[in-house]
Design an enzyme around this catalytic site. Structure first.
Site, PDB file in Angstrom:
ATOM      1  N   HIS A 139      42.002  -1.414  62.162  1.00 24.09           N
ATOM      2  CA  HIS A 139      41.668  -1.959  60.843  1.00 24.09           C
ATOM      3  C   HIS A 139      41.304  -0.840  59.865  1.00 24.09           C
ATOM      4  O   HIS A 139      40.526  -1.057  58.930  1.00 24.09           O
ATOM      5  CB  HIS A 139      40.495  -2.948  60.929  1.00 24.09           C
ATOM      6  CG  HIS A 139      40.667  -4.053  61.911  1.00 24.09           C
ATOM      7  ND1 HIS A 139      41.337  -5.226  61.609  1.00 24.09           N
ATOM      8  CD2 HIS A 139      40.244  -4.174  63.200  1.00 24.09           C
ATOM      9  CE1 HIS A 139      41.324  -6.021  62.667  1.00 24.09           C
ATOM     10  NE2 HIS A 139      40.666  -5.411  63.645  1.00 24.09           N
ATOM     11  N   SER A 147      43.198  -4.477  68.279  1.00 28.73           N
ATOM     12  CA  SER A 147      41.851  -4.239  67.772  1.00 28.73           C
ATOM     13  C   SER A 147      40.951  -3.724  68.896  1.00 28.73           C
ATOM     14  O   SER A 147      41.133  -2.614  69.368  1.00 28.73           O
ATOM     15  CB  SER A 147      41.311  -5.512  67.115  1.00 28.73           C
ATOM     16  OG  SER A 147      40.130  -5.245  66.393  1.00 28.73           O
ATOM     17  N   ALA A 148      39.984  -4.512  69.357  1.00 30.06           N
ATOM     18  CA  ALA A 148      39.124  -4.066  70.453  1.00 30.06           C
ATOM     19  C   ALA A 148      39.942  -3.724  71.695  1.00 30.06           C
ATOM     20  O   ALA A 148      39.601  -2.802  72.446  1.00 30.06           O
ATOM     21  CB  ALA A 148      38.095  -5.144  70.784  1.00 30.06           C
ATOM     22  N   GLY A 172      38.050  -8.491  69.181  1.00 24.00           N
ATOM     23  CA  GLY A 172      36.720  -9.083  69.163  1.00 24.00           C
ATOM     24  C   GLY A 172      35.706  -7.956  69.089  1.00 24.00           C
ATOM     25  O   GLY A 172      35.855  -7.031  68.287  1.00 24.00           O
ATOM     26  N   GLU A 187      45.742  -2.372  59.241  1.00 20.67           N
ATOM     27  CA  GLU A 187      46.340  -3.643  59.624  1.00 20.67           C
ATOM     28  C   GLU A 187      47.817  -3.625  59.233  1.00 20.67           C
ATOM     29  O   GLU A 187      48.182  -3.150  58.161  1.00 20.67           O
ATOM     30  CB  GLU A 187      45.594  -4.785  58.950  1.00 20.67           C
ATOM     31  CG  GLU A 187      44.177  -4.922  59.462  1.00 20.67           C
ATOM     32  CD  GLU A 187      43.360  -5.956  58.720  1.00 20.67           C
ATOM     33  OE1 GLU A 187      43.906  -6.586  57.786  1.00 20.67           O
ATOM     34  OE2 GLU A 187      42.179  -6.124  59.065  1.00 20.67           O
TER      35      GLU A 187
END
Length: 269
Positions: free
Chosen positions: A192, A155-156, A122, A227
């Site tokens: 990413h 991710s985050a 997020g 990714e």
């Protein structure tokens, strides 16, 4: 109590302000980490590309329950976010339960008792601020590095596992108290990650440009995870997993690494 050992100054251009970065020490006791670039990969359902690695991770650490941390979700749909991740983990057929941290009356006590936490993706700024607000930053650091609690981030959630969130791709839509993160590893990650398209007519900065800007002021290595890749950390061994090459940036060079590359040297700094 974890003490702060490093003091430095960084400049975040988008804020036009100077922030003090004071990183938590890495105590090098025992680490069990899975740091994913993302759970969504083109051509796969959610978490299915990473499934074999995550099954092995859960089995190795005898994980029967995962506490999911949904606080990077900006729209606040923590229930829906938790269900989505619980449904994905259910496909592993390990009988692993998933509970959202937001459902506990006392998040601190929940983390103290957790076998494994998974911090989802997020917005890294929103996520880190919430972790500070709930007094969880030093606690998670201690639980992972001193108690051996398993940690999974995407991710985050991978950004905050590192020394700072300075190499996130996210918009700084809120002010965390610091850019200092959990410091479970002594380097930065750029999730990413994507190399520039040489045929593109886009004239804005590339991801590589942004990381080079980071290195004008900071020394920490930055691991660009495309990714479909993740970094698996088992004690003091770090291995790149996935279906794409990662790129490691330092102040002086960048180098590409193939899946199954041993990146344990990153843990020594």
């Amino acid at each position: 109590m974890v003490t702060k050992m490093y003091y430095g100054e960084i400049l975040l251009i988008c804020f036009c302000s100077i922030y003090s970065v004071q990183t938590l020490p890495v105590t090098m006791v025992r680490r069990q980490l899975m740091l994913l670039s993302s759970t969504m990969v083109h051509g796969y359902e959610i978490m299915q590309q990473q499934k074999p690695y995550l099954i092995e991770f859960f089995k190795r650490n005898n994980v029967s329950e995962v506490i999911f941390v949904p606080y990077a979700k900006v729209n606040g749909d923590y229930d829906g976010y938790t269900k989505m991740m619980a449904d994905a983990i259910a496909t592993f057929e390990l009988q692993t339960s998933v509970k959202g941290l937001h459902t506990f009356d006392d998040p601190v006590e929940a983390i103290k008792a957790a076998q494994c936490i998974y911090i989802g993706g997020g917005n890294s700024f929103v996520l880190l601020k919430k972790l500070y607000d709930l007094n969880l930053v030093e606690l998670i650091h201690k639980r992972v590095l001193e108690d051996g609690m398993a940690y999974m981030g995407s991710s985050a959630g991978s950004n905050v596992a590192t020394r700072s969130i300075q190499t996130t791709n996210d918009m700084p839509i809120i002010y965390p108290p610091s850019f200092d993160a959990l410091n479970l590893v002594p380097f930065n990650i750029n999730p990413h990650y994507i190399d520039a398209d040489k045929n593109s007519t886009h004239k804005g900065e590339t991801r590589e440009d942004r990381i080079k800007e980071f290195h004008i002021i900071n020394e920490a290595a930055v691991l660009g995870l495309p990714e479909g890749t993740l970094l698996a950390v088992d004690d003091n061994k770090a291995t790149l997993k996935g279906i794409a090459n990662a790129r490691l940036f330092t102040r002086t060079e960048s180098r590409e690494y193939q899946p199954e590359s041993d990146l344990s040297f990153l843990l020594e700094k």
